[in-house]
Design a protein around this motif. Structure first.
Motif, short mmCIF file in Angstrom:
data_model
loop_
_atom_site.label_atom_id
_atom_site.label_comp_id
_atom_site.label_asym_id
_atom_site.label_seq_id
_atom_site.Cartn_x
_atom_site.Cartn_y
_atom_site.Cartn_z
N LEU A 151 0.57 -1.24 -0.09
CA LEU A 151 0.03 0.14 0.00
C LEU A 151 1.30 1.33 0.15
N ALA A 152 0.86 2.12 -1.66
CA ALA A 152 2.41 2.80 -1.23
C ALA A 152 2.06 4.03 -0.79
N PRO A 153 2.71 4.11 0.29
CA PRO A 153 3.18 5.77 1.15
C PRO A 153 3.04 6.57 0.09
N ARG A 154 3.61 8.32 0.64
CA ARG A 154 3.43 9.40 -0.50
C ARG A 154 4.53 9.44 0.05
N LEU A 170 -8.52 5.50 -1.55
CA LEU A 170 -9.63 4.89 -0.62
C LEU A 170 -10.28 3.63 -1.26
N LEU A 171 -11.80 4.02 -1.08
CA LEU A 171 -12.87 3.67 -1.73
C LEU A 171 -12.27 2.34 -2.56
N ARG A 172 -11.44 3.51 -4.00
CA ARG A 172 -10.78 2.84 -4.84
C ARG A 172 -10.09 0.74 -4.23
N THR A 173 -8.99 1.66 -3.67
CA THR A 173 -8.34 0.67 -2.92
C THR A 173 -9.05 -0.91 -1.97
N ALA A 174 -10.10 -0.10 -1.45
CA ALA A 174 -10.85 -1.51 -0.85
C ALA A 174 -11.49 -2.37 -1.42
N ALA A 175 -12.50 -1.63 -3.40
CA ALA A 175 -12.80 -2.42 -4.21
C ALA A 175 -11.81 -3.32 -4.65
N GLU A 176 -11.16 -2.94 -4.66
CA GLU A 176 -10.03 -3.64 -5.48
C GLU A 176 -9.43 -4.84 -4.31
N LEU A 177 -8.99 -4.48 -3.31
CA LEU A 177 -9.47 -5.75 -2.64
C LEU A 177 -9.73 -6.72 -2.12
N THR A 178 -11.00 -6.40 -1.95
CA THR A 178 -11.53 -6.91 -1.63
C THR A 178 -12.09 -8.45 -1.46
N PRO A 179 -11.94 -8.83 -3.22
CA PRO A 179 -11.80 -10.88 -3.72
C PRO A 179 -10.84 -11.65 -2.90
N ALA A 180 -9.87 -10.48 -2.54
CA ALA A 180 -8.75 -11.13 -2.56
C ALA A 180 -8.52 -11.58 -0.63
N ARG A 233 -3.91 6.25 -2.14
CA ARG A 233 -3.43 7.57 -1.19
C ARG A 233 -3.07 8.06 -2.64
N SER A 234 -3.13 7.88 -3.75
CA SER A 234 -3.40 8.74 -4.42
C SER A 234 -3.87 10.02 -4.87
N GLY A 235 -4.92 9.81 -3.99
CA GLY A 235 -6.39 11.03 -4.25
C GLY A 235 -7.15 10.84 -3.82
N ARG A 236 -8.55 11.64 -4.57
CA ARG A 236 -9.51 11.90 -3.68
C ARG A 236 -10.27 9.79 -3.80
N GLY A 237 -10.66 9.93 -3.66
CA GLY A 237 -11.68 8.43 -3.62
C GLY A 237 -10.90 7.36 -4.12
#
Length: 373
Positions: free
Chosen positions: A56-59, A93-103, A87-91
């Motif tokens: 989970l890439a830091p800034r 966090l939600l995008r990351t959660a959606a991408e990682l949910t199956p795994a 942490r690339s910008g607005r949204g």
């Protein structure tokens, strides 16, 4: 990923190092290492549990760079690594959660490095894993086990005592859910893999991290005749006053003939420039965690460190090399007005336990002299 897979969530190079250490002593099945990749000669692995690391890439640029290098080492060991710009910008966090949910849903085991991370606290409730392993994120592990035992909020020690922000309140529900997942219970095993003097709560298993992978993979190092100082980010986190810190480092350098200063990845450029100009120290910005850098060498015959994770990890990584590690307490007068009320006791606990567990000598930095007993 099948239901027997292992998913690791890491946000720093140290966390990924400790995932590699955990995999070395408790090895899941991994794909064949890349052609030409160096091998750490890990222990035998039983088939059926593939390890995938999600970075989970830091800034912070320095942290990103070290994490990239650690990811390369992990891939050399045959571990699958997914780089995630969480942490690339607005949204994001939600995008990351959606991408990682199956795994997260399919993983039979989850390994994580920072239970205080808001990102991890959002992701952890998504998993159905029956096994959760927490690996070290430095000295924060000591605070984590204490808070979990008390059933308290998972808040880092240097932030405790401050008025909660609106964001703190918003994340409260996720923090509570994450704490429940990290508490051993029916149908859920929780293990702590640690090199720190942490006491896990009832029901949590403890496995000691002795840095076996690091010692097998690197070194032994070449040892120079000089003395090195290990830097800290206590100024950047608002705990220690900048001017007091610069003075203390200068005294240590002069009194012990130190020539190099290994910077913490979070130390500011301006502060490091002042240290170089005012003390004459060579500033070294490592490309990997200090445990690996020291093990590769060259390293000084004596290492001086303020309260930091390395006073517990370097004695293990450098075991048998003859390198001497000395610890310097933070004087209460160095603390800022905004420092947490718990700062002094927590920092003293780090150095005190290092002296007791590893037999480290002390070094005192005063106003005019630095004395090593």
């Amino acid at each position: 990923m099948g239901d027997s897979g292992t998913l690791a969530l890491v946000e720093s190079p140290v966390q990924l190092l400790n995932v590699l250490e955990w995999a070395h002593v408790h090895p899941p099945a991994v794909p064949t290492p890349r052609p030409g990749a160096a091998s750490a000669a890990p222990g035998p692995a039983a088939p059926g549990r593939q390890l995938t690391v999600v970075a989970l890439a830091p800034r912070d640029p320095m942290t990103r760079g070290q994490l990239r290098r650690m990811a390369e080492l992990a891939m050399d060991e045959g571990i699958v690594v997914r780089w995630c710009e969480a942490r690339s910008g607005r949204g994001s966090l939600l995008r990351t959660a959606a991408e990682l949910t199956p795994a997260l849903r399919s993983a039979g085991r989850v390994v994580l490095g920072d239970p205080f991370s808001r990102l991890v606290q959002v992701l952890l409730p998504l998993t159905r894993a029956r096994e959760i392993i927490v690996v070290d994120d430095g000295t924060a592990t000591m605070e984590f086990t204490e808070l979990l035992t008390k059933g308290a909020r998972l808040v880092r020690w240097h932030r405790s005592g401050r008025r909660p922000s609106p964001a703190d309140a918003a994340f409260g529900v996720f923090a509570s859910a994450a704490r429940r997942r990290l508490t051993p219970g029916r149908g859920r095993q929780v293990e702590l893999f640690s090199s720190m003097p942490a006491t896990p709560p009832s029901g949590m298993a403890l496995r000691a991290n002795r840095f076996a992978w690091t010692r097998a993979r690197f070194g032994p190092p070449t040892i120079s005749s000089g003395t090195d100082i290990v830097g800290t980010s206590l100024v950047e986190t608002g705990v220690v006053d900048l001017e007091r810190y610069l003075t203390a480092v200068g005294i240590l350098a002069t009194s012990h003939g130190a020539t190099r200063y290994f910077a913490h990845r979070r130390e500011s450029v301006d502060k490091l420039h002042r240290l170089s100009v005012e003390t004459g120290l060579e500033i070294v910005r490592p490309d990997l965690p200090l445990e690996l850098v020291a093990r590769r060498g060259p390293i000084g015959h004596t290492i001086l460190s303020f309260p930091s994770t390395v006073v517990h990890t370097l004695p293990l990584a450098l075991e048998g090399t003859g390198v001497k590690i000395q610890v310097c307490d933070v004087d209460p007068e160095w603390l800022t007005d905004s420092a947490s009320p718990r700062a002094q006791s927590f920092l003293s606990g780090i150095t005190g336990t290092a002296r007791d567990l590893h037999g480290l000598a002390s070094v005192v930095s005063g106003q005019a002299t630095a004395i090593a007993p």
